[in-house]
Design a protein around this motif. Structure first.
Motif, PDB file in Angstrom:
ATOM      1  N   GLN A  40       1.048  -1.065  -0.020  1.00  0.00           N
ATOM      2  CA  GLN A  40      -0.125  -0.023   0.130  1.00  0.00           C
ATOM      3  C   GLN A  40       0.839   1.377   0.123  1.00  0.00           C
ATOM      4  OE1 GLN A  40      -3.771   0.616   0.104  1.00  0.00           O
ATOM      5  NE2 GLN A  40      -2.761   2.335  -0.767  1.00  0.00           N
ATOM      6  N   THR A  41       0.907   1.974  -1.119  1.00  0.00           N
ATOM      7  CA  THR A  41       1.814   3.057  -1.152  1.00  0.00           C
ATOM      8  C   THR A  41       1.077   4.346  -0.337  1.00  0.00           C
ATOM      9  OG1 THR A  41       0.820   3.823  -3.359  1.00  0.00           O
ATOM     10  CG2 THR A  41       2.661   2.341  -3.315  1.00  0.00           C
ATOM     11  N   THR A  42       1.962   5.426  -0.110  1.00  0.00           N
ATOM     12  CA  THR A  42       1.547   6.469   0.517  1.00  0.00           C
ATOM     13  C   THR A  42       2.043   7.645  -0.043  1.00  0.00           C
ATOM     14  OG1 THR A  42       1.694   5.541   2.844  1.00  0.00           O
ATOM     15  CG2 THR A  42       1.567   7.826   2.803  1.00  0.00           C
ATOM     16  N   PRO A  43       1.321   8.095  -0.819  1.00  0.00           N
ATOM     17  CA  PRO A  43       1.686   9.144  -2.012  1.00  0.00           C
ATOM     18  C   PRO A  43       2.233  10.515  -1.588  1.00  0.00           C
ATOM     19  CG  PRO A  43      -0.697   8.771  -2.384  1.00  0.00           C
ATOM     20  CD  PRO A  43      -0.028   7.859  -1.377  1.00  0.00           C
ATOM     21  N   VAL A  44       1.590  10.969  -0.198  1.00  0.00           N
ATOM     22  CA  VAL A  44       1.897  12.044   0.353  1.00  0.00           C
ATOM     23  C   VAL A  44       2.780  11.577   1.624  1.00  0.00           C
ATOM     24  CG1 VAL A  44       1.049  14.256   1.055  1.00  0.00           C
ATOM     25  CG2 VAL A  44      -0.043  13.271  -0.863  1.00  0.00           C
ATOM     26  N   GLN A  45       3.709  12.393   2.009  1.00  0.00           N
ATOM     27  CA  GLN A  45       4.513  11.799   3.010  1.00  0.00           C
ATOM     28  C   GLN A  45       5.195  13.101   3.565  1.00  0.00           C
ATOM     29  OE1 GLN A  45       7.264   8.642   2.603  1.00  0.00           O
ATOM     30  NE2 GLN A  45       5.970   7.572   1.138  1.00  0.00           N
TER      31      GLN A  45
END
Length: 493
Positions: A237-242
C-alpha cells in the motif's frame, strides 16, 4: 508488469546504458510486409477477445466484463483502428505493418507508433506502453503495487553502474527489513548489478511479477557495510503524500511535503496536507516532486489550485488539451483551476501563495510537469531546485481491451498563456545534485537545504549551480512506465 518492446530495466537503459534494445525480429514483428485491407471503426472490434474474461470487474462496480468471444485478429484490428483514430501522430505510423507477423496484440501495438527520431537522437515517441488492466487498476485506484516498497534511482548508468534506494514506503517490507534511502544495491539473485547484462534476471528481482516470490539482494549502506536481504514480493500500500511539516526561516514558516504519485488515493492525502499547512500559517511551500512521474491530471489541477488559491486562478486555464485533427471538438478540452474535490465535491483548502519552490529532477514527469506549467501560466513564480525535469507534455486516455490497458499518446497540453512545448523538460533555477545522505523531509537533505537557502537569500547555494552553468550527470530513476504518465481518468465534472 510487461513493458513492450523491452522490460523495465531495458526501458530505462535503452538509449545508452546497456544497449540491449529488443530488435523487431526478437519482438515478433516485421516492417517489410504489405498492410491488410481497410479496417473498420475501432468500435466494430472493441472487446472481441481471443480469451474473453469472465465474471465481475471489482474496479468497475462489479459489473460483468464486456469481453466477447473473438480472435487475436480482432484484437489487432481494434488496435490498428484505435491508434489511427486517436494517436496524436497517427500520420507517422508506418502503413506497411502486417499484423500477422506479430505473435501477440501487445507486440503489434509496440510497432504502432511513429518511428521518427528527435534531433537529440531519441525516439520521438518513447512513451508508448501497455499494462495488465488488473495491475493498472490496483495502482491507479487503490495505490497497491506488487513489490517490496522501495523505489530505485541510478547515480551512475555506465558500467560499473550504481543503483540506490531513493525512498521506501512507510511500514513496507523494505522499511521493516531495515532498508533505507541511500543504500546501494550491489547484486540481485547473485547477479552483479554493476556489470551484469542479464537484464531478465535483474528485472525479475527488482520488479517481481508474482506475489510471494522471494529474491536475494546485497545492499551496501552509507557506511560501506554490506547487508544480505531476502525479500518476498507482496502487494504494498503506497503512501503518495509524506513528510508534511514546516521549517522556520528568516522569512517565516516554510511548508514542505513529499508527493510521489498522482493516484486516486492521493487526493484526500493532499487535502489533509494542505489543510495542515494552512493551519500552520506557512508563507511559502517546498513541494517535493523529484520522484513523481505523474498520473491523473485532475490531481495536478486540484493541487495547483490549492497552492495558488482563487484570486490568482479565477478565469484562468490550468490545462488546454490539444488532440489530433480526427478527434471531435471536445467542449471540456479547456480545464480551469478546479476549486472543488473531484471525489466529494467539497471546496478545496488553499494556501494562496504567489510563489512555490519545487524540488525536481529527471524523475519529475507528465502530470508533475503540468503543475509547473499550469502555475506559471497563472503567474505564480515557480522556483525549481534540483535537475532538469523529464519533458513529457503529452498524455493518455488509457484504454482497456481484453485485459490489457493500452497507452498511446493522444493529447498535448498548454497552460493559460498557450505554452506547452517542454519536451526537453524544465530547467532548474538552481542545479543541485542529490547525495542521498539524509532522509526526505530532513532540513539537512541537500535539495531541501538548497531550497531553504534560496528562499532566504535568492541565491543558489554553493553546492548548486545557477541556470546556464554546466551540468553534471544527475540521478535517473528506474521505474515502470506506468509511473511516468498523465491521464484524463475521472476528469469530467
Amino acid at each position: 508488469m510487461l513493458f513492450n518492446p523491452t522490460t523495465a530495466l531495458k526501458k530505462s537503459l535503452k538509449y545508452s546504458y546497456l544497449v540491449l534494445i529488443c530488435a523487431l525480429s526478437a519482438c515478433g514483428g516485421s516492417e517489410e510486409d504489405s498492410s491488410p485491407g481497410a479496417i473498420l471503426s475501432s468500435s466494430a472490434y472493441k472487446d472481441m477477445c481471443a480469451s474473453p474474461r469472465t465474471g465481475a470487474d471489482p474496479y468497475n462496480n462489479n459489473r460483468a466484463y464486456p469481453d466477447r468471444q473473438g480472435s487475436l485478429k480482432d484484437e489487432k484490428n481494434w488496435l490498428r483502428a484505435w491508434v489511427d483514430e486517436t494517436y496524436l501522430w497517427y500520420r507517422e505510423v508506418p502503413k506497411n505493418l502486417n499484423p500477422d507477423h506479430y505473435a501477440s496484440a501487445t507486440a503489434y501495438f509496440a510497432a504502432l507508433k511513429t518511428p521518427l527520431i528527435t534531433a537529440s537522437g531519441k525516439e520521438k515517441d518513447h512513451y508508448h506502453f501497455t499494462e495488465n488492466t488488473a495491475e493498472y487498476n490496483k495502482q491507479s485506484q487503490s495505490g497497491l503495487e506488487l513489490g517490496y516498497g522501495m523505489a530505485y534511482t541510478f547515480i551512475a548508468t555506465d558500467v560499473p553502474r550504481r543503483l540506490v534506494v531513493a525512498y521506501v514506503e512507510p511500514n513496507s517490507l523494505a522499511e521493516n527489513a531495515g532498508i533505507s534511502r541511500g543504500m546501494e544495491i550491489e547484486s540481485v539473485d547473485d547477479y552483479d548489478l554493476r556489470t551484469s547484462n542479464n537484464t531478465d534476471a535483474l528485472n525479475s528481482g527488482l520488479f517481481p511479477t508474482i506475489a510471494y516470490q522471494r529474491h536475494q539482494f546485497v545492499f551496501k549502506d552509507l557506511n560501506g557495510k554490506k547487508l544480505n536481504k531476502s525479500l518476498t514480493a507482496l502487494e504494498v500500500q503506497t503512501t503518495p503524500v509524506q513528510n508534511v511539516k514546516n521549517f522556520l526561516s528568516v522569512k517565516g514558516k516554510v511548508g514542505y511535503l513529499t508527493f510521489n504519485s498522482h493516484n486516486a488515493i492521493s487526493e484526500s492525502q493532499l487535502i489533509n496536507a494542505v489543510t495542515q499547512l494552512k493551519n500552520d500559517n506557512v508563507s511559502d511551500l517546498i513541494l517535493d516532486l523529484r520522484y513523481n512521474g505523474g498520473g491523473a491530471l485532475y490531481i495536478a489541477d486540484e493541487l495547483s489550485y490549492m497552492i495558488a488559491g482563487p484570486a490568482q486562478t479565477l478565469g484562468k486555464t490550468f490545462f488546454k488539451l490539444k488532440y489530433n485533427d480526427k478527434t471531435p471538438v471536445d467542449p471540456n478540452n479547456t480545464w480551469p483551476f478546479y476549486s472543488t474535490s473531484g471525489s466529494s465535491g467539497a471546496l478545496l483548502p488553499t494556501l494562496n501563495l504567489k510563489q512555490v519552490t519545487i524540488l525536481a529532477g529527471s524523475g519529475t514527469c507528465s502530470a508533475s510537469e503540468a503543475i509547473i506549467n499550469g502555475l506559471r501560466g497563472a503567474d505564480v513564480k515557480v522556483n525549481l531546485i534540483g535537475g532538469q525535469t523529464c519533458g513529457k507534455p503529452y498524455g493518455f486516455i488509457p484504454q482497456d481491451n481484453c485485459g490489457t490497458t493500452y497507452f498511446t499518446v493522444q493529447f498535448q497540453g498548454e497552460n493559460h498563456k498557450g505554452f506547452g512545448d517542454y519536451a526537453d523538460g524544465f530547467s532548474p533555477t538552481c542545479k543541485v545534485d542529490e547525495d542521498f545522505k539524509a532522509a526526505l523531509g530532513d532540513k539537512n537533505e541537500r535539495l531541501i537545504s538548497a531550497a531553504l537557502s534560496y528562499n532566504a537569500t535568492g541565491q543558489c547555494p554553493a553546492n548548486g549551480q545557477t541556470l546556464g552553468q554546466s551540468r553534471s550527470e544527475s540521478s535517473a530513476p528506474l521505474r515502470p512506465a506506468l509511473r511516468e504518465i498523465m491521464t484524463l481518468e475521472k476528469a469530467r465534472r
